[in-house]
Design a protein around this motif. Structure first.
Motif, PDB file in Angstrom:
ATOM      1  N   ARG A   2     -49.014  36.305   7.050  1.00  0.00           N
ATOM      2  CA  ARG A   2     -48.094  35.888   8.101  1.00  0.00           C
ATOM      3  C   ARG A   2     -48.226  34.391   8.376  1.00  0.00           C
ATOM      4  O   ARG A   2     -49.316  33.869   8.555  1.00  0.00           O
ATOM      5  CB  ARG A   2     -48.401  36.680   9.380  1.00  0.00           C
ATOM      6  CG  ARG A   2     -47.438  36.422  10.510  1.00  0.00           C
ATOM      7  CD  ARG A   2     -47.738  37.357  11.668  1.00  0.00           C
ATOM      8  NE  ARG A   2     -49.016  37.035  12.291  1.00  0.00           N
ATOM      9  CZ  ARG A   2     -49.136  36.244  13.368  1.00  0.00           C
ATOM     10  NH1 ARG A   2     -48.085  35.689  13.919  1.00  0.00           N
ATOM     11  NH2 ARG A   2     -50.326  36.015  13.883  1.00  0.00           N
ATOM     12  N   GLN A   3     -47.082  33.710   8.403  1.00  0.00           N
ATOM     13  CA  GLN A   3     -47.071  32.276   8.676  1.00  0.00           C
ATOM     14  C   GLN A   3     -47.425  31.999  10.134  1.00  0.00           C
ATOM     15  O   GLN A   3     -46.908  32.642  11.047  1.00  0.00           O
ATOM     16  CB  GLN A   3     -45.671  31.707   8.398  1.00  0.00           C
ATOM     17  CG  GLN A   3     -45.342  31.550   6.946  1.00  0.00           C
ATOM     18  CD  GLN A   3     -45.783  30.197   6.406  1.00  0.00           C
ATOM     19  OE1 GLN A   3     -46.589  29.499   7.008  1.00  0.00           O
ATOM     20  NE2 GLN A   3     -45.244  29.819   5.269  1.00  0.00           N
ATOM     21  N   ARG A   4     -48.301  31.033  10.351  1.00  0.00           N
ATOM     22  CA  ARG A   4     -48.573  30.576  11.720  1.00  0.00           C
ATOM     23  C   ARG A   4     -47.452  29.634  12.145  1.00  0.00           C
ATOM     24  O   ARG A   4     -46.951  28.831  11.343  1.00  0.00           O
ATOM     25  CB  ARG A   4     -49.914  29.876  11.819  1.00  0.00           C
ATOM     26  CG  ARG A   4     -51.105  30.745  11.489  1.00  0.00           C
ATOM     27  CD  ARG A   4     -52.403  30.035  11.846  1.00  0.00           C
ATOM     28  NE  ARG A   4     -52.584  29.990  13.290  1.00  0.00           N
ATOM     29  CZ  ARG A   4     -53.363  29.093  13.914  1.00  0.00           C
ATOM     30  NH1 ARG A   4     -53.971  28.149  13.208  1.00  0.00           N
ATOM     31  NH2 ARG A   4     -53.494  29.119  15.221  1.00  0.00           N
ATOM     32  N   ILE A   5     -47.080  29.699  13.428  1.00  0.00           N
ATOM     33  CA  ILE A   5     -45.958  28.902  13.929  1.00  0.00           C
ATOM     34  C   ILE A   5     -46.476  27.807  14.842  1.00  0.00           C
ATOM     35  O   ILE A   5     -47.044  28.056  15.915  1.00  0.00           O
ATOM     36  CB  ILE A   5     -44.945  29.798  14.673  1.00  0.00           C
ATOM     37  CG1 ILE A   5     -44.518  30.969  13.781  1.00  0.00           C
ATOM     38  CG2 ILE A   5     -43.749  28.961  15.117  1.00  0.00           C
ATOM     39  CD1 ILE A   5     -43.949  30.574  12.434  1.00  0.00           C
ATOM     40  N   ALA A   6     -46.274  26.574  14.403  1.00  0.00           N
ATOM     41  CA  ALA A   6     -46.784  25.407  15.109  1.00  0.00           C
ATOM     42  C   ALA A   6     -45.710  24.769  15.981  1.00  0.00           C
ATOM     43  O   ALA A   6     -44.527  24.759  15.628  1.00  0.00           O
ATOM     44  CB  ALA A   6     -47.305  24.384  14.101  1.00  0.00           C
ATOM     45  N   VAL A   7     -46.145  24.210  17.099  1.00  0.00           N
ATOM     46  CA  VAL A   7     -45.270  23.411  17.958  1.00  0.00           C
ATOM     47  C   VAL A   7     -45.553  21.942  17.654  1.00  0.00           C
ATOM     48  O   VAL A   7     -46.680  21.472  17.835  1.00  0.00           O
ATOM     49  CB  VAL A   7     -45.524  23.688  19.454  1.00  0.00           C
ATOM     50  CG1 VAL A   7     -44.562  22.855  20.314  1.00  0.00           C
ATOM     51  CG2 VAL A   7     -45.395  25.161  19.779  1.00  0.00           C
ATOM     52  N   THR A   8     -44.534  21.226  17.172  1.00  0.00           N
ATOM     53  CA  THR A   8     -44.733  19.827  16.797  1.00  0.00           C
ATOM     54  C   THR A   8     -43.970  18.849  17.692  1.00  0.00           C
ATOM     55  O   THR A   8     -44.054  17.637  17.498  1.00  0.00           O
ATOM     56  CB  THR A   8     -44.323  19.599  15.331  1.00  0.00           C
ATOM     57  OG1 THR A   8     -42.954  19.981  15.167  1.00  0.00           O
ATOM     58  CG2 THR A   8     -45.203  20.403  14.386  1.00  0.00           C
TER      59      THR A   8
END
Length: 396
Positions: A2-8
């Motif tokens: 599962r891809q981790r979802i980053a806040v950029t």
């Protein structure tokens, strides 16, 4: 895997926080200013509301008169978020989707159009009237402004719509359809139809001073402070963010939503289904604190109390930013996330202002800014119509 979802990147425009720097300053200082209106209420009684006061620059010019106010607010916040992220939308390696949430849509513009149509003022009706009132004008305006032609969706549920837009984006990011997402929410409903509607529910603090109106976790509050605003996030798969060496401000570690299955006219006062959605994102973990939706309206605040009692046994500190920003409907959840992201970055935990905790003295409520780092935060949201939403936000 599962891809981790980053806040950029992130941007905000709410009362007492018309950009991230201002929101940060007021989260730390507790300074606030609301507006008292008498032109929106039955019998001209006073009502404290939260308004965005600053000009919107280019978006205030004539060529953007075709956009509803919510779209202008959203574009403004997303411009701030994109600048922070330094994301190149024209990069061929970047595939971007747009996911926006709203509770009330263009209700203010709709009220104006109804006045014209009911008065048979056909000539005065603008040619672009349909775009002013259409809910999807929100995400559509974002796509047009930034010249993007990929996935473009507007989520219209209730106060949870902002978090549900994030949930949709996460699904697309994790299944590989896109690697970046422009996500946010906007609402602007300081108008008579909204005030009369929520006034009928006794949810608005008519004739109450700003110091007590919309005070989270206080049974002296007569209702929430109706406010407007927008909030935006730039989300990316961790792989994409790291490949372009982006600064990562936090992660949407887990997100979940559901519905009470009770009634279109309210929510489950027992909070049973809300606790289920909180349990799903926690998965047995304990956050450093939780950023609640408490807004000075008893039905909502009591559910947050139940979550604190039944999930955490009143042992995890909690807070609410609604005393500062009011309640901007769908924007609430994303604004709570941004407040916690600012806390990650600047190493503080935001406090709850304007509350005496009357009736909620038992809660471990954060009423003084804690100048300490945090790494795990629970975000909660729920509202009219029974939808519930929760996010587990992490620093790393």
């Amino acid at each position: 895997m599962r891809q981790r979802i980053a806040v950029t990147g992130f941007g905000v425009k709410v009362p007492n926080g018309e950009n991230c720097d201002e929101l940060l300053q007021n989260l730390l200082s507790g300074n606030y200013k609301f507006t008292v209106r008498k032109d929106l209420t039955p019998d001209g009684v006073s009502l404290t509301v939260g308004e965005v006061k600053q000009p919107l620059g280019l978006l205030d010019e004539k060529q953007y008169r075709v956009l509803p106010r919510i779209a202008k607010l959203a574009v403004s916040t997303l411009t701030e978020a994109l600048e922070m992220s330094q994301l190149d939308l024209k990069d061929p390696e970047t595939s971007t989707g747009i996911f926006m949430g709203t509770t009330m849509g263009g209700t203010t513009e709709l009220e104006a159009m109804v006045r014209l149509s009911s008065g048979d003022q056909f000539k005065e009706m603008p040619v672009y009237c349909c775009g002013l009132v259409h809910y999807h004008s929100l995400a559509s305006a974002v796509a047009g402004y930034f010249q993007l032609n990929g996935i473009t969706k507007t989520v219209t549920t209730g106060c949870t719509a902002g978090i549900e837009a994030i949930e949709d984006a996460v699904v697309y990011l994790q299944n590989g359809r896109i690697n970046t997402a422009i996500v946010g929410a906007a609402d602007s409903s300081t108008n008579k139809v909204t005030v009369f509607g929520f006034g009928k529910l006794r949810a608005l603090p008519f004739n109450q001073q700003a110091e007590a109106a919309g005070a989270p976790f206080s049974n002296k509050s007569k209702g929430f402070i109706l406010s407007e605003g927008a909030a935006g996030l730039i989300l990316e798969t961790e792989e994409h963010a790291k490949a372009r060496k982006a600064v990562i401000y936090g992660y949407i570690d887990a997100i979940a939503t559901n519905n009470d299955g009770k009634s279109v006219n309210g929510q489950d006062p027992a909070g049973r289904i809300m606790k289920e959605v909180v349990g799903r994102v926690l998965a047995g973990r304990i956050p450093d604190y939780y950023n609640s939706q408490a807004l000075g309206y008893a039905p909502n605040d009591s559910i947050e109390d139940i979550v604190s009692r039944d999930v955490f046994h009143h042992k995890v500190p909690l807070t609410s930013v609604k005393g500062l920003i009011g309640h901007p409907f769908s924007v609430s959840g994303p604004a709570q996330i941004i407040a916690s992201l600012l806390g990650f970055r600047e190493q503080f935990i935001p406090r709850t202002i304007r509350t005496d905790q009357a009736g909620y003295e038992h809660l471990p409520l954060i009423t003084e800014t804690l100048l300490q780092p945090s790494a795990k935060v629970l975000i909660t949201s729920h509202g009219y119509g029974g939808n519930n939403a929760s996010v587990f936000l992490t620093r790393t």
